[in-house]
Scaffold this motif. Structure first.
Motif, PDB file in Angstrom:
ATOM      1  N   GLN A 139      34.387 -42.022  71.679  1.00 35.48           N
ATOM      2  CA  GLN A 139      35.460 -41.730  70.728  1.00 35.48           C
ATOM      3  C   GLN A 139      34.907 -41.633  69.318  1.00 35.48           C
ATOM      4  O   GLN A 139      34.515 -42.628  68.717  1.00 35.48           O
ATOM      5  CB  GLN A 139      36.520 -42.817  70.811  1.00 35.48           C
ATOM      6  N   VAL A 140      34.850 -40.410  68.796  1.00 29.51           N
ATOM      7  CA  VAL A 140      34.326 -40.159  67.453  1.00 29.51           C
ATOM      8  C   VAL A 140      35.310 -39.236  66.738  1.00 29.51           C
ATOM      9  O   VAL A 140      35.519 -38.093  67.156  1.00 29.51           O
ATOM     10  CB  VAL A 140      32.935 -39.480  67.499  1.00 29.51           C
ATOM     11  N   LEU A 141      35.920 -39.753  65.690  1.00 29.60           N
ATOM     12  CA  LEU A 141      36.889 -38.957  64.927  1.00 29.60           C
ATOM     13  C   LEU A 141      36.287 -38.622  63.568  1.00 29.60           C
ATOM     14  O   LEU A 141      35.743 -39.492  62.896  1.00 29.60           O
ATOM     15  CB  LEU A 141      38.184 -39.748  64.699  1.00 29.60           C
ATOM     16  N   VAL A 142      36.406 -37.349  63.171  1.00 32.28           N
ATOM     17  CA  VAL A 142      35.938 -36.931  61.844  1.00 32.28           C
ATOM     18  C   VAL A 142      37.094 -36.238  61.148  1.00 32.28           C
ATOM     19  O   VAL A 142      37.637 -35.254  61.652  1.00 32.28           O
ATOM     20  CB  VAL A 142      34.743 -35.953  61.952  1.00 32.28           C
ATOM     21  N   SER A 143      37.469 -36.789  59.988  1.00 31.72           N
ATOM     22  CA  SER A 143      38.496 -36.145  59.180  1.00 31.72           C
ATOM     23  C   SER A 143      37.826 -35.692  57.881  1.00 31.72           C
ATOM     24  O   SER A 143      37.125 -36.478  57.245  1.00 31.72           O
ATOM     25  CB  SER A 143      39.610 -37.159  58.897  1.00 31.72           C
ATOM     26  N   ILE A 144      38.036 -34.430  57.538  1.00 32.19           N
ATOM     27  CA  ILE A 144      37.350 -33.861  56.366  1.00 32.19           C
ATOM     28  C   ILE A 144      38.382 -33.473  55.314  1.00 32.19           C
ATOM     29  O   ILE A 144      39.397 -32.845  55.637  1.00 32.19           O
ATOM     30  CB  ILE A 144      36.562 -32.593  56.783  1.00 32.19           C
ATOM     31  N   ALA A 145      38.117 -33.840  54.062  1.00 33.82           N
ATOM     32  CA  ALA A 145      38.876 -33.285  52.935  1.00 33.82           C
ATOM     33  C   ALA A 145      37.916 -32.332  52.223  1.00 33.82           C
ATOM     34  O   ALA A 145      36.856 -32.750  51.752  1.00 33.82           O
ATOM     35  CB  ALA A 145      39.326 -34.399  51.994  1.00 33.82           C
ATOM     36  N   ALA A 146      38.268 -31.047  52.188  1.00 33.51           N
ATOM     37  CA  ALA A 146      37.322 -30.028  51.707  1.00 33.51           C
ATOM     38  C   ALA A 146      37.931 -29.218  50.564  1.00 33.51           C
ATOM     39  O   ALA A 146      39.096 -28.807  50.632  1.00 33.51           O
ATOM     40  CB  ALA A 146      36.942 -29.096  52.855  1.00 33.51           C
ATOM     41  N   ALA A 147      37.113 -28.967  49.545  1.00 34.03           N
ATOM     42  CA  ALA A 147      37.558 -28.197  48.378  1.00 34.03           C
ATOM     43  C   ALA A 147      37.489 -26.695  48.663  1.00 34.03           C
ATOM     44  O   ALA A 147      36.810 -26.236  49.588  1.00 34.03           O
ATOM     45  CB  ALA A 147      36.684 -28.547  47.182  1.00 34.03           C
TER      46      ALA A 147
END
Ligand SMILES: NC(=O)c1ccc[n+]([C@@H]2O[C@H](COP(=O)([O-])OP(=O)(O)OC[C@H]3O[C@@H](n4cnc5c(N)ncnc54)[C@H](OP(=O)(O)O)[C@@H]3O)[C@@H](O)[C@H]2O)c1
Length: 356
Positions: free
Chosen positions: A172-180
């Motif tokens: 279980q690997v979650l990646v959440s990205i906030a990108a400009a």
């Protein structure tokens, strides 16, 4: 012996990645900028595309063949799909190449699957080294072709690599990205207009559709199975990650907010911080810190700030990394790779390094 000046060319000099390469290479003490290509601005001064360069350089945009012919090392900051053939032309002419596009980051099978077309030059894929500098330094040193990583992938990989290398990564690997918004490049697009992006946050390319996913799975798989001694393609094992990017109303910056459910119980937050600190101790562009990182701290720089937390209530481990997508996520990492390839001091012309 003093290192010699090297002649460097840029394709895609009228784009955002090209602009940030120019910012660094024009002040690199061991680089002579031998040519910069743009089709739209051909024959015009660099300042026509980049007004901040007026009075700084008299150089004009040239065509691609001229730039390839005149350099020893070529940077390609051009779109995926059309870059591979330009890279082949440069390699055939005996040049070394650092490619910012996605054309040499994946295996032929993964490229066809994620980019929806057969790879234009599959015979060159075994030549390419995936250029995540901190993890692949030894291979980059010898490389003729470096595939510079994607910006979101860089942030996610740097946030998760220490956990992978210490065997803590499970299923279980979650990646959440906030990108400009500059992550999408300079070409106009409806969803990137000021009035669409400003005061708005929205997810995009969710549910297993973002093209940086295979880069992250490959890199973490290699880090998990082989530590830092890596081969470019096909790790023995790779995790399946859940990757959710969000477009945020900023010009530049990425926050990767990652969560894993660890394979071992009992690891404490201070042990995790020590593990991260040790993993990146020798890295001049990575700062492992106690505080939660924020994008403003890396704006315009080539640094990555990282921290890690243990949620004792749920058992999950959270790691956070911030980078500037055009710095560490693109041009900064590309120039770092140039310095490694040529045996220069690694942080020459880079911005915000912790030590020389
Ligand atoms: N933006 C980021 O944060 C970021 C981060 C990491 C990697 N990258 C990758 O880096 C590359 C450049 O990104 P960018 O953001 O700089 O894009 P961009 O701002 O859209 O610039 C693209 C450049 O490529 C040139 N170009 C367009 N089509 C071309 C073609 N068919 N053949 C040759 N040149 C062409 C354009 O100039 P002319 O039309 O004047 O020739 C322009 O200079 C892309 O592959 C991107 O995925 C971007």
């Amino acid at each position: 012996m003093q290192p010699q000046q090297v002649r460097v060319g840029i394709l895609g000099g009228s784009g955002y990645g090209g602009a940030e390469l120019l910012r660094r290479l024009l002040q690199h003490p061991l680089v002579t900028l031998s040519g910069v290509a743009s089709r739209q601005y051909l024959g015009r001064p660099l300042a026509a595309a980049w007004p901040h360069l007026a009075g700084v350089t008299e150089a004009t945009f040239a065509d691609e063949a001229e730039v390839i012919g005149g350099c020893e090392v070529l940077f390609t900051a051009t779109p995926h799909g059309s870059t591979a053939l330009l890279v082949r032309q440069a390699l055939d002419a005996g040049k070394r190449v650092i490619d910012l596009s996605a054309d040499f980051r994946l295996s032929a099978e993964d490229y066809a699957r994620w980019y929806g077309q057969p790879h234009p030059c599959p015979e060159l894929l075994s030549t390419a080294v995936y250029g995540l500098t901190e993890l692949h330094r030894d291979e980059i040193r010898m490389a003729r072709l470096v595939a510079n990583p994607g910006c979101n992938a860089t942030a996610a990989n740097l946030a998760l690599a220490p956990l992978a290398a210490h065997g803590l990564l499970g299923e279980q690997v979650l990646v959440s990205i906030a990108a400009a918004a500059s992550g999408a490049g300079r070409s106009p697009e409806l969803g990137l207009h000021y009035s669409e992006v400003n005061e708005n946050v929205r997810p995009y390319k969710v549910a297993g559709t973002h093209r940086h996913i295979p880069e992250v799975e490959d890199t973490l798989g290699r880090a998990a199975t082989m530590g830092r001694r890596l081969k470019t393609h096909a790790p023995a094992w790779r995790p399946t990650i859940t990757f959710t990017p969000h477009l945020i109303p900023m010009t530049r910056g990425i926050l990767a907010s990652c969560a894993i459910y660890p394979t071992q119980d009992g690891v404490t937050e201070s042990e995790l911080l020590a593990l991260y600190g040790a993993y990146y101790r020798a890295e001049p562009l990575i700062l492992v810190q106690d505080e939660l990182p924020q994008t403003k701290a890396v704006f315009g720089s080539d640094r990555c700030l990282i921290t890690v937390r243990r949620d004792l209530r749920s058992g999950w481990i959270h790691s956070f990394a911030v980078i500037d997508n055009l710095g560490k996520g693109a041009a900064g990492q590309a120039v770092h790779n140039l310095n490694v390839m040529l045996g220069f001091s690694e942080t020459l012309a880079l911005l915000g390094a912790l030590w020389p």
